[in-house]
Design a protein around this motif. Sequence first.
Motif, PDB file in Angstrom:
ATOM      1  N   ALA A  55      47.502  40.363  38.695  1.00 28.26           N
ATOM      2  CA  ALA A  55      47.119  41.926  37.949  1.00 28.26           C
ATOM      3  C   ALA A  55      47.174  42.728  39.197  1.00 28.26           C
ATOM      4  CB  ALA A  55      45.646  42.035  36.794  1.00 28.26           C
ATOM      5  N   TYR A  56      47.244  43.214  39.527  1.00 31.71           N
ATOM      6  CA  TYR A  56      47.465  43.893  41.000  1.00 31.71           C
ATOM      7  C   TYR A  56      47.138  45.482  40.655  1.00 31.71           C
ATOM      8  CZ  TYR A  56      48.182  47.243  44.673  1.00 31.71           C
ATOM      9  OH  TYR A  56      48.299  47.550  45.942  1.00 31.71           O
ATOM     10  N   ILE A  57      45.575  45.930  40.520  1.00 29.40           N
ATOM     11  CA  ILE A  57      44.989  46.606  40.406  1.00 29.40           C
ATOM     12  C   ILE A  57      44.545  48.015  41.762  1.00 29.40           C
ATOM     13  CG2 ILE A  57      42.835  48.004  39.294  1.00 29.40           C
ATOM     14  CD1 ILE A  57      42.920  45.695  37.845  1.00 29.40           C
ATOM     15  N   HIS A  58      45.312  49.114  41.895  1.00 27.74           N
ATOM     16  CA  HIS A  58      44.979  49.996  42.698  1.00 27.74           C
ATOM     17  C   HIS A  58      44.119  50.706  42.669  1.00 27.74           C
ATOM     18  CE1 HIS A  58      45.079  51.598  47.621  1.00 27.74           C
ATOM     19  NE2 HIS A  58      45.132  52.502  46.681  1.00 27.74           N
ATOM     20  N   ALA A  59      43.132  51.416  42.235  1.00 27.62           N
ATOM     21  CA  ALA A  59      41.809  52.200  41.927  1.00 27.62           C
ATOM     22  C   ALA A  59      40.886  52.596  42.610  1.00 27.62           C
ATOM     23  CB  ALA A  59      41.292  51.304  40.651  1.00 27.62           C
TER      24      ALA A  59
ATOM     25  N   SER B  57      44.536  40.064  40.726  1.00 28.55           N
ATOM     26  CA  SER B  57      43.531  38.738  39.818  1.00 28.55           C
ATOM     27  C   SER B  57      44.862  37.896  39.401  1.00 28.55           C
ATOM     28  CB  SER B  57      42.388  38.614  39.304  1.00 28.55           C
ATOM     29  OG  SER B  57      42.477  40.091  37.876  1.00 28.55           O
TER      30      SER B  57
ATOM     31  N   ARG C 260      37.121  52.504  46.811  1.00 27.92           N
ATOM     32  CA  ARG C 260      38.093  52.156  45.668  1.00 27.92           C
ATOM     33  C   ARG C 260      36.552  52.044  44.044  1.00 27.92           C
ATOM     34  NH1 ARG C 260      38.726  46.415  47.651  1.00 27.92           N
ATOM     35  NH2 ARG C 260      39.226  46.282  45.608  1.00 27.92           N
TER      36      ARG C 260
ATOM     37  N   GLU D 249      41.819  44.410  43.764  1.00 26.62           N
ATOM     38  CA  GLU D 249      42.492  44.718  43.208  1.00 26.62           C
ATOM     39  C   GLU D 249      43.879  43.711  43.590  1.00 26.62           C
ATOM     40  OE1 GLU D 249      44.332  47.926  47.071  1.00 26.62           O
ATOM     41  OE2 GLU D 249      44.187  46.273  47.388  1.00 26.62           O
TER      42      GLU D 249
ATOM     43  N   ALA E  30      37.061  47.294  40.858  1.00 23.72           N
ATOM     44  CA  ALA E  30      37.643  46.041  40.505  1.00 23.72           C
ATOM     45  C   ALA E  30      38.503  45.315  41.153  1.00 23.72           C
ATOM     46  CB  ALA E  30      38.738  46.598  39.162  1.00 23.72           C
TER      47      ALA E  30
END
Length: 148
Positions: free
Chosen positions: A5-9, A36, A29, A34, A32
Amino acid sequence: GLSGAYIHAEVTELTAAEAAISGAVVGARLAAPEFSGTLSARYNFPIGSGDGYVSARLNHVGSFPGLFPNTPGSPGVPNPLFDYTDSYTNIDLSLGATFGDWMVQAYVENVADDDSITYVHPEAFVDGRYARLRPRTVGVRVGRNLYQ
């Protein structure tokens, strides 16, 4: 198996009131990682009158902030409790077998006995403000399927 998973939050919009209440700033940020991901493998084989298996799992979790960088209720004042979790990679191994309704499994979790920080609590007075990976755990599980 392979998953990731890539999350840019991050905070993209924020009113002055929201910033004052939360301690957030534009560009901060969220809590979470970035990136995993998990890589797993399982090999099944016959064993006597049952089925055996050996499995391994490699799990990686990136670092992330535990809270916003400013002190809630004090706009523009850096939060002295601001900190990041660790980035970590964890390995779990297991060997097991099923015989009819019964299952037995030997396992080792957190093979490298990594004690990385996985959570940062936002309260200074909380004992154990930093949560860590569970230490290396070795065990045996035995179970029975009652619904066949």
